[in-house]
Scaffold this motif. Structure first.
Motif, short mmCIF file in Angstrom:
data_model
loop_
_atom_site.label_atom_id
_atom_site.label_comp_id
_atom_site.label_asym_id
_atom_site.label_seq_id
_atom_site.Cartn_x
_atom_site.Cartn_y
_atom_site.Cartn_z
N GLU A 19 0.83 -1.21 0.00
CA GLU A 19 0.00 0.00 0.00
C GLU A 19 0.86 1.26 0.00
O GLU A 19 0.45 2.30 -0.51
N ALA A 20 2.06 1.15 0.56
CA ALA A 20 2.99 2.29 0.59
C ALA A 20 3.74 2.43 -0.73
O ALA A 20 4.51 3.37 -0.90
N GLY A 21 3.52 1.50 -1.66
CA GLY A 21 4.11 1.63 -2.98
C GLY A 21 5.02 0.52 -3.45
O GLY A 21 5.46 0.54 -4.58
N ALA A 22 5.33 -0.44 -2.59
CA ALA A 22 6.19 -1.55 -3.02
C ALA A 22 5.41 -2.43 -3.99
O ALA A 22 4.33 -2.90 -3.67
N CYS A 23 5.95 -2.62 -5.19
CA CYS A 23 5.24 -3.35 -6.24
C CYS A 23 5.89 -4.68 -6.60
O CYS A 23 5.31 -5.44 -7.36
N THR A 24 7.08 -4.93 -6.09
CA THR A 24 7.80 -6.14 -6.45
C THR A 24 8.34 -6.81 -5.19
O THR A 24 8.52 -6.16 -4.16
N PRO A 25 8.63 -8.11 -5.29
CA PRO A 25 9.24 -8.78 -4.14
C PRO A 25 10.56 -8.13 -3.73
O PRO A 25 10.88 -8.06 -2.55
N ARG A 26 11.30 -7.60 -4.67
CA ARG A 26 12.56 -6.93 -4.35
C ARG A 26 12.32 -5.68 -3.50
O ARG A 26 13.05 -5.39 -2.56
N GLN A 27 11.27 -4.93 -3.81
CA GLN A 27 10.94 -3.74 -3.02
C GLN A 27 10.44 -4.13 -1.64
O GLN A 27 10.73 -3.45 -0.66
N ILE A 28 9.71 -5.23 -1.55
CA ILE A 28 9.28 -5.74 -0.25
C ILE A 28 10.52 -6.12 0.55
O ILE A 28 10.64 -5.80 1.74
N ALA A 29 11.47 -6.79 -0.09
CA ALA A 29 12.71 -7.19 0.58
C ALA A 29 13.47 -5.98 1.09
O ALA A 29 14.01 -6.00 2.20
N SER A 30 13.50 -4.92 0.31
CA SER A 30 14.18 -3.69 0.75
C SER A 30 13.50 -3.08 1.96
O SER A 30 14.16 -2.49 2.81
N ALA A 31 12.18 -3.22 2.03
CA ALA A 31 11.43 -2.62 3.12
C ALA A 31 11.51 -3.42 4.42
O ALA A 31 11.54 -2.85 5.50
N ALA A 47 2.31 -13.57 -4.88
CA ALA A 47 0.86 -13.80 -4.89
C ALA A 47 0.12 -12.68 -4.17
O ALA A 47 -0.95 -12.24 -4.61
N ILE A 48 0.68 -12.20 -3.07
CA ILE A 48 0.05 -11.10 -2.32
C ILE A 48 0.05 -9.83 -3.18
O ILE A 48 -0.94 -9.10 -3.22
N LEU A 49 1.15 -9.56 -3.85
CA LEU A 49 1.26 -8.36 -4.66
C LEU A 49 0.37 -8.43 -5.90
O LEU A 49 -0.10 -7.41 -6.38
N GLY A 50 0.15 -9.63 -6.40
CA GLY A 50 -0.65 -9.76 -7.61
C GLY A 50 0.15 -9.38 -8.84
O GLY A 50 1.27 -8.90 -8.77
N ARG A 51 -0.45 -9.59 -9.97
CA ARG A 51 0.23 -9.30 -11.23
C ARG A 51 -0.40 -8.07 -11.86
O ARG A 51 -1.58 -8.02 -12.11
N GLY A 52 0.42 -7.05 -12.07
CA GLY A 52 -0.07 -5.85 -12.74
C GLY A 52 -0.95 -4.95 -11.88
O GLY A 52 -1.57 -4.05 -12.39
N ASN A 53 -0.99 -5.20 -10.58
CA ASN A 53 -1.85 -4.41 -9.71
C ASN A 53 -1.15 -3.19 -9.13
O ASN A 53 -1.70 -2.53 -8.28
N CYS A 54 0.04 -2.91 -9.57
CA CYS A 54 0.80 -1.80 -9.01
C CYS A 54 0.27 -0.47 -9.56
O CYS A 54 0.32 -0.25 -10.77
N PRO A 55 -0.22 0.40 -8.69
CA PRO A 55 -0.75 1.66 -9.17
C PRO A 55 0.31 2.58 -9.74
O PRO A 55 0.00 3.53 -10.44
N ARG A 56 1.56 2.28 -9.47
CA ARG A 56 2.64 3.13 -9.96
C ARG A 56 3.52 2.41 -10.97
O ARG A 56 4.66 2.77 -11.19
N ARG A 57 2.98 1.38 -11.62
CA ARG A 57 3.76 0.58 -12.57
C ARG A 57 4.34 1.46 -13.69
O ARG A 57 5.48 1.28 -14.11
N GLU A 58 3.57 2.42 -14.18
CA GLU A 58 4.05 3.29 -15.24
C GLU A 58 5.29 4.05 -14.80
O GLU A 58 6.25 4.20 -15.56
N LEU A 59 5.30 4.52 -13.56
CA LEU A 59 6.47 5.23 -13.05
C LEU A 59 7.68 4.30 -12.99
O LEU A 59 8.79 4.69 -13.36
N LEU A 60 7.47 3.07 -12.53
CA LEU A 60 8.56 2.11 -12.45
C LEU A 60 9.12 1.81 -13.83
O LEU A 60 10.33 1.72 -14.03
N PRO A 65 11.02 6.92 -9.31
CA PRO A 65 10.72 6.37 -7.98
C PRO A 65 9.23 6.14 -7.81
O PRO A 65 8.42 6.91 -8.33
N ALA A 66 8.87 5.08 -7.09
CA ALA A 66 7.45 4.77 -6.94
C ALA A 66 7.03 4.56 -5.49
O ALA A 66 5.86 4.36 -5.23
N LEU A 67 7.96 4.57 -4.56
CA LEU A 67 7.59 4.36 -3.17
C LEU A 67 7.01 5.64 -2.59
O LEU A 67 7.30 6.74 -3.06
#
Length: 85
Positions: A19-31, A47-60, A65-67
Motif C-alpha cells: 500500500e505504501a508503494g512496493a510493487c515487487t518482491p525486491r521492493q518488499i525485501a528492501s522494506a 501472490a500477495i502483490l498480484g500481477r499488474g496491480n501496481c498503481p505506480r507501474r508506469e512510473l517504475l 521512484p514509486a515508493l
C-alpha cells in the motif's frame, strides 16, 4: 499469518508495504528483508502483490521512484512529462 518465517514478516506487513508503494518482491525485501534469506516466501509475496496491480507501474517502467517516500518527486516528474507531450 507469517509470510517470511526467517524474519517474522506477516502478510499484513507485506500488504502495508504494498500500500505504501512496493510493487515487487525486491521492493518488499528492501522494506522488511522478507525473501532475502531462504527465499521460500518469494512466491507467496508475489501472490500477495498480484500481477499488474501496481498503481505506480508506469512510473517504475520509466525508471522513476514509486515508493511513498518518493511520491512527491515522482508526481512532479510525471506532471512534467505529461506537459512535455
Amino acid at each position: 499469518m507469517y509470510v517470511c518465517s526467517c524474519f517474522g514478516v506477516t502478510e499484513k506487513q507485506v500488504k502495508e508495504h504494498a500500500e505504501a508503494g512496493a510493487c515487487t518482491p525486491r521492493q518488499i525485501a528492501s522494506a522488511c528483508k522478507a525473501g532475502t534469506d531462504c527465499g521460500s516466501c518469494v512466491r507467496r509475496i508475489q501472490a500477495i502483490l498480484g500481477r499488474g496491480n501496481c498503481p505506480r507501474r508506469e512510473l517504475l517502467d520509466q525508471g522513476m521512484p514509486a515508493l511513498t517516500a518518493d511520491l512527491a518527486v515522482a508526481d512532479d516528474l510525471a506532471e512534467d512529462l505529461s506537459e512535455a507531450a
